[in-house]
Design an enzyme around this catalytic site. Structure first.
Site, PDB file in Angstrom:
ATOM      1  CB  ILE A 125      -0.924  -0.011   1.242  1.00 46.93           C
ATOM      2  CG1 ILE A 125      -1.833  -1.260   1.226  1.00 46.93           C
ATOM      3  CG2 ILE A 125      -1.778   1.250   1.318  1.00 46.93           C
ATOM      4  CD1 ILE A 125      -2.580  -1.498   2.532  1.00 46.93           C
ATOM      5  CB  CYS A 126       1.039   4.166   0.673  1.00 45.44           C
ATOM      6  SG  CYS A 126       1.482   5.909   0.818  1.00 45.44           S
ATOM      7  CB  ILE A 127       5.776   4.813  -0.049  1.00 40.94           C
ATOM      8  CG1 ILE A 127       7.186   5.021  -0.635  1.00 40.94           C
ATOM      9  CG2 ILE A 127       5.854   4.402   1.426  1.00 40.94           C
ATOM     10  CD1 ILE A 127       7.196   5.578  -2.038  1.00 40.94           C
TER      11      ILE A 127
END
Length: 220
Positions: A140-142
């Site tokens: 998720i995300c980075i």
């Protein structure tokens, strides 16, 4: 509460507590809530290590202090978290990595070293073992930068549409695909899933929609 023996077993790997120096709390909670709604058994893990830095979340400034990644992760896990070194991947159907700077500072050194980053030994083992056993992985995300570094080999990933981060992902041997925060990317070859979340999301509702769709597909 006893485990449901027929439900999916999912490991949620945290990197501290707080967007600037640990796990992004909204993303971790959205992941946990969606997994539980899908009927999964969830266990928390985090590396037993010092945080790379400590940030005052009121003003995003560095603080002269030390904190432990496992102890801080316990804030999100309500104390029920084990060292990542104890994660037996063979006992789980999937492993999920929320974002936040902790994924790029503690689980890896991407925030400091970019494409030349190193990945925490325990995390590298978890990802490598999961791929070898054919287990599912979600980032998720980075956090997809971890998959790019450890897996490479053209694995399909997304962090949204940030050109610099996408270029770094590709330079590590992965394939970046642009994606909206309410959607996700799935790599069928490696069984790897990713969604941009707060790399692109305007608010928690978009994070929840993207994370929820990704996890529902992963556990289908």
């Amino acid at each position: 509460m006893e485990k449901d023996s027929k439900a999916a077993n999912v490991a949620l790997v945290l990197s501290g507590c707080g967007v600037y120096d640990g796990s992004e709390i909204h993303e971790a909670v959205c992941a946990l809530l969606n997994l539980k709604k899908l009927g999964a058994n969830v266990e928390f893990f985090a590396p037993q290590m010092p945080q790379k830095d400590v940030v005052n979340h009121l003003n995003a400034t560095l603080v002269d202090s030390t904190r432990n990644v496992l102890e801080e992760s316990a804030r999100i896990a309500r104390g029920n978290v084990a060292p990542a070194s104890e994660l037996d991947v063979s006992k789980f159907d999937a492993v999920v990595f929320p974002g936040g700077f902790g994924a790029a500072k503690n689980l890896s050194s991407f925030a400091f070293d970019g494409a030349d980053c190193r990945v925490c030994k325990d995390v590298e083992r978890i990802v490598t073992t999961a791929v070898g056993l054919g287990k599912k992985l979600a980032f998720i995300c980075i956090a997809p930068v971890i998959a790019a570094k450890v897996i490479g080999k053209g694995v399909k990933l997304t962090i949204g549409n940030d050109k610099a981060t996408a270029a770094a992902i590709e330079s590590m041997g992965a394939k970046h695909l642009e994606c909206q925060p309410t959607e996700f990317v799935r790599d069928d070859n490696f069984k790897v899933y990713s969604t941009p979340a707060y790399m692109l999301a305007a608010d928690i509702t978009e994070v929840d929609k993207g994370v929820g769709a990704m996890l529902a597909d992963m556990l289908a």
